[in-house]
Design a protein around this motif. Structure first.
Motif, PDB file in Angstrom:
ATOM      1  N   LEU A  53     -13.079  -5.084  -2.261  1.00  0.00           N
ATOM      2  CA  LEU A  53     -12.712  -3.779  -2.171  1.00  0.00           C
ATOM      3  C   LEU A  53     -11.799  -3.451  -1.277  1.00  0.00           C
ATOM      4  CD1 LEU A  53     -16.022  -2.532  -3.418  1.00  0.00           C
ATOM      5  CD2 LEU A  53     -14.688  -2.198  -4.785  1.00  0.00           C
ATOM      6  N   ASN A  54     -12.295  -3.306  -0.250  1.00  0.00           N
ATOM      7  CA  ASN A  54     -11.425  -3.749   1.360  1.00  0.00           C
ATOM      8  C   ASN A  54      -9.930  -3.975   1.132  1.00  0.00           C
ATOM      9  OD1 ASN A  54     -13.125  -1.911   2.278  1.00  0.00           O
ATOM     10  ND2 ASN A  54     -13.449  -3.741   4.092  1.00  0.00           N
ATOM     11  N   TYR A  55      -9.760  -5.274   0.823  1.00  0.00           N
ATOM     12  CA  TYR A  55      -8.656  -5.586   0.307  1.00  0.00           C
ATOM     13  C   TYR A  55      -7.563  -5.250  -0.726  1.00  0.00           C
ATOM     14  CZ  TYR A  55      -5.532  -9.381  -2.147  1.00  0.00           C
ATOM     15  OH  TYR A  55      -3.910 -10.071  -2.239  1.00  0.00           O
ATOM     16  N   LEU A  56      -8.518  -4.231  -2.066  1.00  0.00           N
ATOM     17  CA  LEU A  56      -7.439  -4.527  -2.978  1.00  0.00           C
ATOM     18  C   LEU A  56      -7.299  -3.071  -2.710  1.00  0.00           C
ATOM     19  CD1 LEU A  56     -10.383  -5.182  -5.768  1.00  0.00           C
ATOM     20  CD2 LEU A  56      -7.857  -5.901  -5.552  1.00  0.00           C
ATOM     21  N   ASN A  57      -8.396  -2.406  -1.888  1.00  0.00           N
ATOM     22  CA  ASN A  57      -7.591  -0.719  -1.824  1.00  0.00           C
ATOM     23  C   ASN A  57      -6.635  -1.185  -0.184  1.00  0.00           C
ATOM     24  OD1 ASN A  57      -7.778   1.707  -0.798  1.00  0.00           O
ATOM     25  ND2 ASN A  57      -8.608   2.328   1.258  1.00  0.00           N
ATOM     26  N   THR A  58      -6.273  -2.669   0.756  1.00  0.00           N
ATOM     27  CA  THR A  58      -4.938  -2.568   1.076  1.00  0.00           C
ATOM     28  C   THR A  58      -3.389  -2.716   0.400  1.00  0.00           C
ATOM     29  OG1 THR A  58      -6.075  -3.674   2.834  1.00  0.00           O
ATOM     30  CG2 THR A  58      -4.059  -4.261   3.263  1.00  0.00           C
ATOM     31  N   LEU A  59      -3.418  -3.442  -0.773  1.00  0.00           N
ATOM     32  CA  LEU A  59      -3.097  -3.205  -1.691  1.00  0.00           C
ATOM     33  C   LEU A  59      -1.944  -2.167  -2.327  1.00  0.00           C
ATOM     34  CD1 LEU A  59      -3.818  -6.692  -4.173  1.00  0.00           C
ATOM     35  CD2 LEU A  59      -2.746  -6.410  -2.011  1.00  0.00           C
ATOM     36  N   ARG A  60      -3.090  -1.733  -2.587  1.00  0.00           N
ATOM     37  CA  ARG A  60      -2.800  -0.342  -3.111  1.00  0.00           C
ATOM     38  C   ARG A  60      -2.143   0.465  -1.596  1.00  0.00           C
ATOM     39  NH1 ARG A  60      -8.395  -0.124  -4.191  1.00  0.00           N
ATOM     40  NH2 ARG A  60      -8.781  -0.540  -6.764  1.00  0.00           N
ATOM     41  N   GLU A  61      -2.777   0.461  -1.261  1.00  0.00           N
ATOM     42  CA  GLU A  61      -1.855   1.560   0.242  1.00  0.00           C
ATOM     43  C   GLU A  61      -0.836   0.444   0.770  1.00  0.00           C
ATOM     44  OE1 GLU A  61      -4.383   0.905   3.632  1.00  0.00           O
ATOM     45  OE2 GLU A  61      -5.853   2.889   3.010  1.00  0.00           O
ATOM     46  N   ALA A  62      -0.136  -0.332   1.118  1.00  0.00           N
ATOM     47  CA  ALA A  62       0.645  -1.391   0.572  1.00  0.00           C
ATOM     48  C   ALA A  62       2.194  -0.204  -0.167  1.00  0.00           C
ATOM     49  CB  ALA A  62       0.980  -2.538   0.967  1.00  0.00           C
ATOM     50  N   GLY A  63       1.681   0.221  -1.875  1.00  0.00           N
ATOM     51  CA  GLY A  63       2.351   0.354  -2.832  1.00  0.00           C
ATOM     52  C   GLY A  63       2.244  -0.432  -3.784  1.00  0.00           C
ATOM     53  N   LYS A  64       1.260  -1.249  -3.564  1.00  0.00           N
ATOM     54  CA  LYS A  64       1.681  -2.005  -5.094  1.00  0.00           C
ATOM     55  C   LYS A  64       1.581  -1.433  -6.299  1.00  0.00           C
ATOM     56  CE  LYS A  64       2.408  -6.126  -2.309  1.00  0.00           C
ATOM     57  NZ  LYS A  64       4.254  -6.660  -1.876  1.00  0.00           N
ATOM     58  N   SER A  65       1.976  -1.495  -7.418  1.00  0.00           N
ATOM     59  CA  SER A  65       1.868  -1.170  -8.309  1.00  0.00           C
ATOM     60  C   SER A  65       0.109  -1.316  -9.266  1.00  0.00           C
ATOM     61  CB  SER A  65       2.523  -1.600  -9.597  1.00  0.00           C
ATOM     62  OG  SER A  65       3.059  -3.344 -10.161  1.00  0.00           O
ATOM     63  N   ARG A  66      -0.151  -0.748 -10.436  1.00  0.00           N
ATOM     64  CA  ARG A  66      -1.438  -0.700 -10.729  1.00  0.00           C
ATOM     65  C   ARG A  66      -1.270  -1.978 -11.627  1.00  0.00           C
ATOM     66  NH1 ARG A  66      -3.916   3.595 -14.785  1.00  0.00           N
ATOM     67  NH2 ARG A  66      -3.181   4.887 -12.708  1.00  0.00           N
ATOM     68  N   ARG A  67      -0.571  -2.866 -12.080  1.00  0.00           N
ATOM     69  CA  ARG A  67      -0.470  -4.283 -12.872  1.00  0.00           C
ATOM     70  C   ARG A  67      -0.884  -4.976 -11.694  1.00  0.00           C
ATOM     71  NH1 ARG A  67       1.785  -6.336 -17.520  1.00  0.00           N
ATOM     72  NH2 ARG A  67       2.919  -4.095 -17.882  1.00  0.00           N
ATOM     73  N   THR A  68       0.454  -4.806 -10.422  1.00  0.00           N
ATOM     74  CA  THR A  68       0.278  -6.521  -9.407  1.00  0.00           C
ATOM     75  C   THR A  68      -1.348  -6.084  -9.077  1.00  0.00           C
ATOM     76  OG1 THR A  68       2.294  -5.879  -9.006  1.00  0.00           O
ATOM     77  CG2 THR A  68       0.148  -6.484  -7.221  1.00  0.00           C
ATOM     78  N   VAL A  69      -2.422  -4.738  -8.667  1.00  0.00           N
ATOM     79  CA  VAL A  69      -3.922  -4.773  -8.401  1.00  0.00           C
ATOM     80  C   VAL A  69      -4.433  -5.242  -9.277  1.00  0.00           C
ATOM     81  CG1 VAL A  69      -5.589  -3.194  -7.524  1.00  0.00           C
ATOM     82  CG2 VAL A  69      -2.745  -2.942  -7.114  1.00  0.00           C
ATOM     83  N   THR A  70      -4.537  -5.053 -10.666  1.00  0.00           N
ATOM     84  CA  THR A  70      -5.022  -5.634 -11.870  1.00  0.00           C
ATOM     85  C   THR A  70      -5.102  -7.605 -11.762  1.00  0.00           C
ATOM     86  OG1 THR A  70      -4.680  -3.584 -12.724  1.00  0.00           O
ATOM     87  CG2 THR A  70      -5.494  -6.014 -14.358  1.00  0.00           C
ATOM     88  N   ARG A  71      -3.918  -7.817 -11.789  1.00  0.00           N
ATOM     89  CA  ARG A  71      -3.710  -9.432 -11.631  1.00  0.00           C
ATOM     90  C   ARG A  71      -4.128 -10.322 -10.748  1.00  0.00           C
ATOM     91  NH1 ARG A  71       2.358 -11.881 -10.493  1.00  0.00           N
ATOM     92  NH2 ARG A  71       1.752 -11.738  -8.347  1.00  0.00           N
ATOM     93  N   ALA A  72      -3.830  -9.089  -9.395  1.00  0.00           N
ATOM     94  CA  ALA A  72      -5.224 -10.017  -8.441  1.00  0.00           C
ATOM     95  C   ALA A  72      -6.686 -10.102  -8.376  1.00  0.00           C
ATOM     96  CB  ALA A  72      -5.066  -9.342  -6.733  1.00  0.00           C
ATOM     97  N   VAL A  73      -6.892  -8.665  -9.049  1.00  0.00           N
ATOM     98  CA  VAL A  73      -8.441  -9.156  -9.680  1.00  0.00           C
ATOM     99  C   VAL A  73      -9.081 -10.147 -10.092  1.00  0.00           C
ATOM    100  CG1 VAL A  73     -10.110  -7.295 -10.875  1.00  0.00           C
ATOM    101  CG2 VAL A  73      -8.511  -6.224  -8.955  1.00  0.00           C
TER     102      VAL A  73
END
Length: 294
Positions: A53-73
């Motif tokens: 969860l902390n890692y995914l939050n780091t991606l969001r704070e870095a400005g990664k798109s929702r698509r990128t975060v979804t792919r990471a999950v």
């Protein structure tokens, strides 16, 4: 961590038979996660739900798109399932983590007039312009993915029957009709340009670079950017934009959604249904412009 990732990617290639492009995406996601663990001084065995969860939050704070975060999950879910199944971890930290809902994303589409301008942009008085015109015509006439285009071989052309064949995602072969105009430019390229580019060498690929080798996906992307600029098109255009435009235009002209699914090589029709939203949006725009009370 690097060794574990290497083993997993090898498994994806050998046992799952995934394409090089898909494996490369997995690799990028896992490298990013590995770098995060290194920064946090954590090992794989120490990863728990809060870590993810902390890692995914780091991606969001870095400005990664929702698509990128979804792919990471998605990548991490499959990766940790693999580790648990192979007894490399006792429990799956992804078990309770859900992917963020995808927003509705409508791909960029060119108008017929913009397509005409783009196709007319190459200077067909020289061998490269003839080649590039043939490339653009084939992409718009068939809806080929750029990866399918660069791997197109002479043996895949059945121009006397108005057909080409290609190997798409998941190594699925499909046969696609190709129109007369695209065939004419292909014939011109094969007769006038390709022999000059080949320089008495041998190559199975249809489209060649200046050294007589097959073109790369990146070179196609760069050429399209060049011709978009020449055509005066202000939209963000990628090789996939021609594929989207192909699908949208034939739907707008009455093609059945199932036919479009077959032409695009989509395994699931829900992927093709995105184009019905585009055509509805287009209908609404036309209505608002045309109706005096709209």
């Amino acid at each position: 961590m690097d060794d574990v990732i290497a083993d997993y990617l090898h498994y994806l290639q050998i046992e799952r038979g995934l394409t090089a492009n898909t494996i490369s995406s997995y690799h990028q996601d896992l490298k990013s996660f590995s770098a995060y663990l290194n920064d946090q001084h954590l090992t794989l065995s120490q990863v728990e739900q809060l870590t993810i969860l902390n890692y995914l939050n780091t991606l969001r704070e870095a400005g990664k798109s929702r698509r990128t975060v979804t792919r990471a999950v998605s990548t991490l879910r499959r990766f940790f399932q693999y580790l648990v199944q192979n007894d490399q971890l006792p429990a799956d930290p992804m078990a309770e983590i859900k992917a963020p809902k995808q927003g509705q994303h409508l791909p960029q589409v060119l108008t017929v007039e913009e397509v005409d301008a783009l196709l007319a942009a190459p200077d067909t008085s020289n061998k490269y312009g003839i080649r590039d015109r043939a490339i653009l015509e084939v992409m718009y006439a068939t809806g080929l993915r750029v990866s399918e285009l660069v791997h197109l071989k002479l043996a895949d052309l059945h121009l006397d029957m108005g057909l080409i064949q290609t190997l798409g995602k998941g190594n699925k072969e499909r046969i696609i009709p190709i129109g007369d105009v695209a065939i004419q430019w292909l014939d011109t390229y094969l007769e006038k340009s390709r022999p000059v580019l080949l320089k008495q060498r041998q190559s199975p690929y249809v489209f060649l670079n200046a050294h007589g080798n097959g073109l790369s996906r990146q070179s196609i992307w760069q050429k399209i950017q060049q011709y978009v600029s020449l055509a005066g098109i202000r939209k963000h255009v990628t090789p996939h934009t021609l594929r989207h435009s192909f699908a949208t235009h034939i739907l707008e002209n009455g093609a059945d959604l199932r036919i479009v699914q077959e032409l695009l090589g989509h395994s699931d029709i829900s992927t093709t249904q995105i184009y019905t939203h585009i055509t509805r949006k287009r209908l609404t725009e036309v209505y608002k412009k045309a109706h005096p009370r709209a």
